[in-house]
Design an enzyme around this catalytic site. Structure first.
Site, mmCIF file in Angstrom:
data_model
loop_
_atom_site.group_PDB
_atom_site.id
_atom_site.type_symbol
_atom_site.label_atom_id
_atom_site.label_comp_id
_atom_site.label_asym_id
_atom_site.label_seq_id
_atom_site.Cartn_x
_atom_site.Cartn_y
_atom_site.Cartn_z
ATOM 1 N N ASN A 1 0.868 -1.171 0.000
ATOM 2 C CA ASN A 1 0.000 0.000 0.000
ATOM 3 C C ASN A 1 0.910 1.228 0.000
ATOM 4 O OD1 ASN A 1 -1.782 2.056 0.556
ATOM 5 N ND2 ASN A 1 -2.379 1.303 2.577
ATOM 6 N N LYS B 1 0.148 4.262 -0.302
ATOM 7 C CA LYS B 1 -0.495 5.441 0.303
ATOM 8 C C LYS B 1 -0.270 6.682 -0.569
ATOM 9 C CE LYS B 1 -0.222 3.152 4.710
ATOM 10 N NZ LYS B 1 -0.106 3.217 6.149
ATOM 11 N N HIS C 1 -9.516 1.015 4.786
ATOM 12 C CA HIS C 1 -8.234 1.142 5.488
ATOM 13 C C HIS C 1 -8.421 2.035 6.713
ATOM 14 C CE1 HIS C 1 -4.138 2.412 6.378
ATOM 15 N NE2 HIS C 1 -3.782 1.263 5.829
ATOM 16 N N GLU D 1 -6.809 4.416 7.842
ATOM 17 C CA GLU D 1 -6.648 5.851 7.586
ATOM 18 C C GLU D 1 -7.916 6.439 6.971
ATOM 19 O OE1 GLU D 1 -2.900 5.439 5.554
ATOM 20 O OE2 GLU D 1 -2.028 4.847 7.474
ATOM 21 N N GLU E 1 -5.519 -5.214 10.548
ATOM 22 C CA GLU E 1 -4.493 -4.209 10.799
ATOM 23 C C GLU E 1 -4.785 -3.466 12.096
ATOM 24 O OE1 GLU E 1 -2.432 -2.928 6.925
ATOM 25 O OE2 GLU E 1 -4.238 -1.725 7.097
ATOM 26 N N GLY F 1 2.430 2.068 10.806
ATOM 27 C CA GLY F 1 3.364 3.173 10.665
ATOM 28 C C GLY F 1 4.052 3.564 11.965
ATOM 29 N N SER G 1 3.366 -2.313 10.302
ATOM 30 C CA SER G 1 4.823 -2.380 10.480
ATOM 31 C C SER G 1 5.434 -3.723 10.084
ATOM 32 C CB SER G 1 5.206 -2.005 11.915
ATOM 33 O OG SER G 1 4.805 -0.676 12.196
HETATM 34 P P1 PGA Z 1 2.809 0.140 7.669
HETATM 35 O O1 PGA Z 1 1.348 0.348 7.059
HETATM 36 O O2 PGA Z 1 3.375 -1.116 7.081
HETATM 37 O O3 PGA Z 1 3.588 1.376 7.265
HETATM 38 O O4 PGA Z 1 2.652 0.038 9.156
HETATM 39 C C1 PGA Z 1 0.478 -0.729 6.860
HETATM 40 C C2 PGA Z 1 -0.831 -0.264 6.258
HETATM 41 O O5 PGA Z 1 -1.284 0.823 6.614
HETATM 42 O O6 PGA Z 1 -1.441 -0.961 5.410
#
Ligand code: PGA
Length: 251
Positions: free
Chosen positions: A9, A11, A95, A97, A167, A173, A213
């Site tokens: 992803n 983003k 997601h 976010e 997740e 992140g 992560s």
């Molecule tokens: P990350 O994000 O690997 O940077 O923690 C995962 C995601 O948001 O799908």
């Protein structure tokens, strides 16, 4: 046996040139891989270029969001047909976010999942609790709500085509991965829910990714867990070498 699926992803990162650079490197890094489904999800502006660059390769194209209407006066939105038209086969839906920064609710997640399926796009439906919810001990309640509301009204055949991504928001992140045990516990809970809502066949066939992560250093132990079938990778997917190492976790 469920086929592993590793998705990146990207983003809100990468211009078209940067996207092409990244995917070209990735293509050569993973050229030999034939036992994992590999998906990249660039921003909308790079979809067409990346789709063209991976034509015929062992990498699928995915989008990061979708709208449920087919066309019309919906400023800023992108329709399912537009995504298939640029070559998408996957789409991330719900997601964290989107849910927490943009107020996306379960009902709209559900409408998006249905729209994606109607257009033969595979939804990667994201679910997961926030830190405060984990600390209050309501992780399972939150995940149950995300899953039951997200899948509302879907037939067995439709659910079979989906991918679910667990997740935990506190791991996204932050560099703070869930331990393989913590992740497995929720993955097994999700599989149990699928059994409860549908049946054993669905529970045993739907692929469930872990996200939060994920890095080359932790993917192997996560993938060893029996209910973890892949990963949704954010930060580490922006580096071709790291993402390729994640894809090749067993080698
Ligand atoms: P990350 O994000 O690997 O940077 O923690 C995962 C995601 O948001 O799908």
């Amino acid at each position: 046996m469920r086929r592993p699926i590793i998705a990146g992803n990207w983003k809100m990162n990468e211009t078209i040139d940067q996207s092409l650079d990244l995917v070209t490197k990735l293509k050569s890094e993973v050229a030999e891989v034939n036992d994992v489904d590999i998906v990249v999800c660039p921003p909308f502006t790079s979809l067409f270029a990346v789709g063209k660059a991976i034509r015929g390769a062992n990498i699928f194209l995915g989008a990061q969001d979708i709208y449920w209407e087919e066309k019309g006066a919906y400023t800023g939105e992108v329709s399912p047909g537009m995504l298939t038209n640029v070559g998408c086969q996957y789409v991330i839906i719900g997601h964290s976010e989107r849910r927490h920064l943009f107020g996306e609710a379960n009902q709209s997640v559900n409408r998006k999942v249905k729209a994606a399926l109607k257009f033969d796009l595979t939804p990667i439906m994201c679910v997961g609790e926030r830190l405060e919810e984990r600390e209050r001990g309501v992780t399972e309640g939150v995940v149950r709500e995300h899953i039951t509301r997200g899948l509302e009204g879907l037939s067995r055949e439709e659910v079979l085509k989906m991918v679910i991504a667990y997740e935990p928001v506190w791991a996204i992140g932050t560099g703070k991965t869930a331990t393989p045990d913590q992740a497995q516990e929720v993955h097994s809970f999700i599989r149990g829910l699928l059994r409860e809502l549908y049946d054993e066949v669905i529970a045993s066939k739907v692929r469930i990714q872990y996200g939060g992560s994920v890095k080359p250093e932790n993917i192997f132990d996560l993938m060893r867990e029996k209910d973890i079938d892949g990963a949704l990778v954010g930060g580490a997917s922006l580096d071709a070498k790291s993402f390729a190492q994640i894809v090749k976790y067993e080698r």
